[in-house]
Write a protein that holds these residues in place. Sequence first.
Motif, PDB file in Angstrom:
ATOM      1  N   VAL A 100      53.185  36.560 -25.726  1.00  0.00           N
ATOM      2  CA  VAL A 100      52.508  35.711 -26.717  1.00  0.00           C
ATOM      3  C   VAL A 100      53.537  34.875 -27.472  1.00  0.00           C
ATOM      4  CG1 VAL A 100      51.190  35.733 -28.864  1.00  0.00           C
ATOM      5  CG2 VAL A 100      50.497  37.199 -26.964  1.00  0.00           C
ATOM      6  N   LEU A 101      54.623  35.504 -27.911  1.00  0.00           N
ATOM      7  CA  LEU A 101      55.655  34.780 -28.662  1.00  0.00           C
ATOM      8  C   LEU A 101      56.324  33.711 -27.809  1.00  0.00           C
ATOM      9  CD1 LEU A 101      57.240  37.660 -30.743  1.00  0.00           C
ATOM     10  CD2 LEU A 101      55.909  35.732 -31.594  1.00  0.00           C
ATOM     11  N   LYS A 102      56.514  33.975 -26.529  1.00  0.00           N
ATOM     12  CA  LYS A 102      57.102  32.968 -25.642  1.00  0.00           C
ATOM     13  C   LYS A 102      56.239  31.714 -25.600  1.00  0.00           C
ATOM     14  CE  LYS A 102      59.885  35.666 -22.443  1.00  0.00           C
ATOM     15  NZ  LYS A 102      60.031  36.123 -21.054  1.00  0.00           N
ATOM     16  N   VAL A 103      54.918  31.906 -25.508  1.00  0.00           N
ATOM     17  CA  VAL A 103      54.004  30.762 -25.479  1.00  0.00           C
ATOM     18  C   VAL A 103      54.114  29.972 -26.778  1.00  0.00           C
ATOM     19  CG1 VAL A 103      51.563  30.084 -25.457  1.00  0.00           C
ATOM     20  CG2 VAL A 103      52.401  31.804 -23.840  1.00  0.00           C
ATOM     21  N   PHE A 105      56.641  29.975 -29.001  1.00  0.00           N
ATOM     22  CA  PHE A 105      57.963  29.368 -29.139  1.00  0.00           C
ATOM     23  C   PHE A 105      58.142  28.195 -28.177  1.00  0.00           C
ATOM     24  CE2 PHE A 105      59.901  33.478 -30.969  1.00  0.00           C
ATOM     25  CZ  PHE A 105      59.511  33.106 -32.235  1.00  0.00           C
ATOM     26  N   ASP A 106      57.592  28.310 -26.969  1.00  0.00           N
ATOM     27  CA  ASP A 106      57.675  27.195 -26.024  1.00  0.00           C
ATOM     28  C   ASP A 106      56.980  25.963 -26.586  1.00  0.00           C
ATOM     29  OD1 ASP A 106      59.142  28.631 -24.202  1.00  0.00           O
ATOM     30  OD2 ASP A 106      57.453  29.044 -22.854  1.00  0.00           O
ATOM     31  N   ASP A 107      55.870  26.185 -27.290  1.00  0.00           N
ATOM     32  CA  ASP A 107      55.138  25.081 -27.894  1.00  0.00           C
ATOM     33  C   ASP A 107      55.925  24.474 -29.063  1.00  0.00           C
ATOM     34  OD1 ASP A 107      52.783  23.415 -28.210  1.00  0.00           O
ATOM     35  OD2 ASP A 107      52.382  24.578 -30.033  1.00  0.00           O
ATOM     36  N   ILE A 108      56.549  25.331 -29.870  1.00  0.00           N
ATOM     37  CA  ILE A 108      57.298  24.862 -31.043  1.00  0.00           C
ATOM     38  C   ILE A 108      58.617  24.218 -30.637  1.00  0.00           C
ATOM     39  CG2 ILE A 108      58.540  25.612 -33.117  1.00  0.00           C
ATOM     40  CD1 ILE A 108      56.391  27.822 -33.398  1.00  0.00           C
ATOM     41  N   PHE A 109      59.322  24.843 -29.714  1.00  0.00           N
ATOM     42  CA  PHE A 109      60.657  24.396 -29.319  1.00  0.00           C
ATOM     43  C   PHE A 109      60.641  23.770 -27.929  1.00  0.00           C
ATOM     44  CE2 PHE A 109      61.291  28.177 -32.085  1.00  0.00           C
ATOM     45  CZ  PHE A 109      61.825  27.512 -33.173  1.00  0.00           C
ATOM     46  N   ASP A 110      59.781  22.805 -27.720  1.00  0.00           N
ATOM     47  CA  ASP A 110      59.633  22.215 -26.394  1.00  0.00           C
ATOM     48  C   ASP A 110      60.876  21.460 -25.932  1.00  0.00           C
ATOM     49  OD1 ASP A 110      57.532  20.092 -28.128  1.00  0.00           O
ATOM     50  OD2 ASP A 110      59.358  19.393 -27.389  1.00  0.00           O
ATOM     51  N   ASP A 111      61.831  21.194 -26.830  1.00  0.00           N
ATOM     52  CA  ASP A 111      63.042  20.474 -26.447  1.00  0.00           C
ATOM     53  C   ASP A 111      64.022  21.357 -25.677  1.00  0.00           C
ATOM     54  OD1 ASP A 111      65.082  20.669 -29.467  1.00  0.00           O
ATOM     55  OD2 ASP A 111      63.532  22.005 -28.723  1.00  0.00           O
ATOM     56  N   ASP A 112      63.773  22.670 -25.598  1.00  0.00           N
ATOM     57  CA  ASP A 112      64.666  23.579 -24.885  1.00  0.00           C
ATOM     58  C   ASP A 112      64.150  23.908 -23.486  1.00  0.00           C
ATOM     59  OD1 ASP A 112      66.337  23.725 -27.063  1.00  0.00           O
ATOM     60  OD2 ASP A 112      65.339  25.494 -27.898  1.00  0.00           O
ATOM     61  N   GLU A 113      63.314  23.048 -22.923  1.00  0.00           N
ATOM     62  CA  GLU A 113      62.758  23.313 -21.606  1.00  0.00           C
ATOM     63  C   GLU A 113      63.860  23.510 -20.586  1.00  0.00           C
ATOM     64  OE1 GLU A 113      59.559  21.009 -20.020  1.00  0.00           O
ATOM     65  OE2 GLU A 113      58.840  20.577 -22.034  1.00  0.00           O
ATOM     66  N   GLY A 114      63.599  24.455 -19.686  1.00  0.00           N
ATOM     67  CA  GLY A 114      64.547  24.694 -18.625  1.00  0.00           C
ATOM     68  C   GLY A 114      65.590  25.740 -18.964  1.00  0.00           C
ATOM     69  N   GLU A 115      65.751  26.057 -20.239  1.00  0.00           N
ATOM     70  CA  GLU A 115      66.710  27.084 -20.611  1.00  0.00           C
ATOM     71  C   GLU A 115      66.035  28.433 -20.550  1.00  0.00           C
ATOM     72  OE1 GLU A 115      68.765  26.385 -24.269  1.00  0.00           O
ATOM     73  OE2 GLU A 115      69.057  24.272 -23.838  1.00  0.00           O
ATOM     74  N   GLU A 116      66.755  29.430 -20.059  1.00  0.00           N
ATOM     75  CA  GLU A 116      66.228  30.786 -19.952  1.00  0.00           C
ATOM     76  C   GLU A 116      66.240  31.459 -21.310  1.00  0.00           C
ATOM     77  OE1 GLU A 116      64.405  33.903 -18.300  1.00  0.00           O
ATOM     78  OE2 GLU A 116      64.878  32.052 -17.264  1.00  0.00           O
ATOM     79  N   ASP A 117      65.120  32.073 -21.678  1.00  0.00           N
ATOM     80  CA  ASP A 117      65.020  32.804 -22.933  1.00  0.00           C
ATOM     81  C   ASP A 117      65.690  34.162 -22.787  1.00  0.00           C
ATOM     82  OD1 ASP A 117      63.552  30.797 -24.156  1.00  0.00           O
ATOM     83  OD2 ASP A 117      61.644  31.613 -23.426  1.00  0.00           O
ATOM     84  N   ASP A 118      66.276  34.659 -23.862  1.00  0.00           N
ATOM     85  CA  ASP A 118      66.920  35.954 -23.847  1.00  0.00           C
ATOM     86  C   ASP A 118      66.062  37.013 -24.504  1.00  0.00           C
ATOM     87  OD1 ASP A 118      69.201  35.123 -22.548  1.00  0.00           O
ATOM     88  OD2 ASP A 118      70.200  34.528 -24.409  1.00  0.00           O
ATOM     89  N   PHE A 119      64.758  36.993 -24.254  1.00  0.00           N
ATOM     90  CA  PHE A 119      63.860  37.980 -24.866  1.00  0.00           C
ATOM     91  C   PHE A 119      64.111  39.295 -24.263  1.00  0.00           C
ATOM     92  CE2 PHE A 119      61.441  34.281 -26.241  1.00  0.00           C
ATOM     93  CZ  PHE A 119      61.228  34.621 -27.538  1.00  0.00           C
TER      94      PHE A 119
END
Length: 119
Positions: A100-103, A105-119
Amino acid sequence: MANKEFSNEIRILRSNNNLTMQEFADQLGVTKGAVSMWENKGVVPRDDILMRISKIYGISIDKLLGNNIDDLEVPEGKLSYIQRNLGKLDNEQLKKAENVLKVVFDDIFDDDEGEEDDF
């Protein structure tokens, strides 16, 4: 000394590792009855047993004893509901929360597309 947080943490730890009470007890060199007392009565074991649990399972003694509320420095009132309740989740519930948080955060921080999250 009875400790409800310890009882909950031990139960979650054992469950997340898919261990029966007997298997958990065997790994720690204690009786199944001792594990039952920890989970059902909140009885906290001796320091050497706490240290053994901490080392084997990579969990801090503070977290085991429920002293983890202030681990994250979050401004007063900000995210406190989430912070208070994260420690109550098992692995499956944490995975759902993470998704849920990934969705969000992806919406809020859309400028980081393509970078792997360290969740």
